[in-house]
Design a protein around this motif. Structure first.
Motif: not given
Length: 166
Positions: A43-63
């Protein structure tokens, strides 16, 4: 990590098996995706977004939204906002899911505050507020990557399920 270095699954056999998923905590699993040890979801490739940061309790995607994601009025379709927020919020919950458990979204809400201009890179920040034995709750924001402008907010409730290995 950029979208160019993450592995994206192009067939079902490239995704981790349930057994592989259950062997790790949600945080370990999400770090493996970020670092390319597991393929990211298609789904990330299909909609042009990707995982950028991961820590406990927090996640960031960019797109960045493309023309293909617009509605008949030429603005970014609400489904793009919703999918991006669902991903960041649910994955934030996942970082707190223990080994041997999985999760899925029960419901989510999206508030679109302003249109994202096409090709504008954004950050979708998900923050877990609670993750217990059976539910997880998180909030999310979509902000401009360069100017931190707030485009949308969201909230989610996820179900956490202990998987019986017997």
């Amino acid at each position: 990590m950029s979208s160019h270095t993450q592995r994206i699954a192009t067939s079902p056999d490239e995704l981790p098996t349930l057994e592989e998923t259950l062997e790790k905590s949600g945080l370990e699993f999400m770090r493996d995706v970020l670092e390319g040890r597991h393929s990211g979801p298609p789904i990330g490739a299909a909609l042009n977004y990707w995982l950028d940061e991961v820590e406990e309790g927090r996640v960031v995607f960019r797109g960045a939204p493309k023309f293909e994601y617009t509605n008949p009025m030429g603005t970014v379709h609400g489904g793009w906002y919703g999918t991006l927020l669902d991903s960041c919020m649910a994955c934030a919950v996942m970082t707190r899911v223990p080994r041997g458990s999985v999760y899925t979204t029960l419901e989510y809400k999206v508030n679109i505050l302003r249109p994202i201009p096409l090709e504008t890179e954004v950050r979708a920040i998900g923050t877990a507020q609670h993750t217990g034995r059976s539910t997880g709750v998180a909030v999310g924001e979509i902000r401009g990557a360069d100017d931190d402008r707030l485009y949308a907010t969201g909230s989610t409730t996820c179900i956490v399920m202990r998987m019986d290995r017997g």
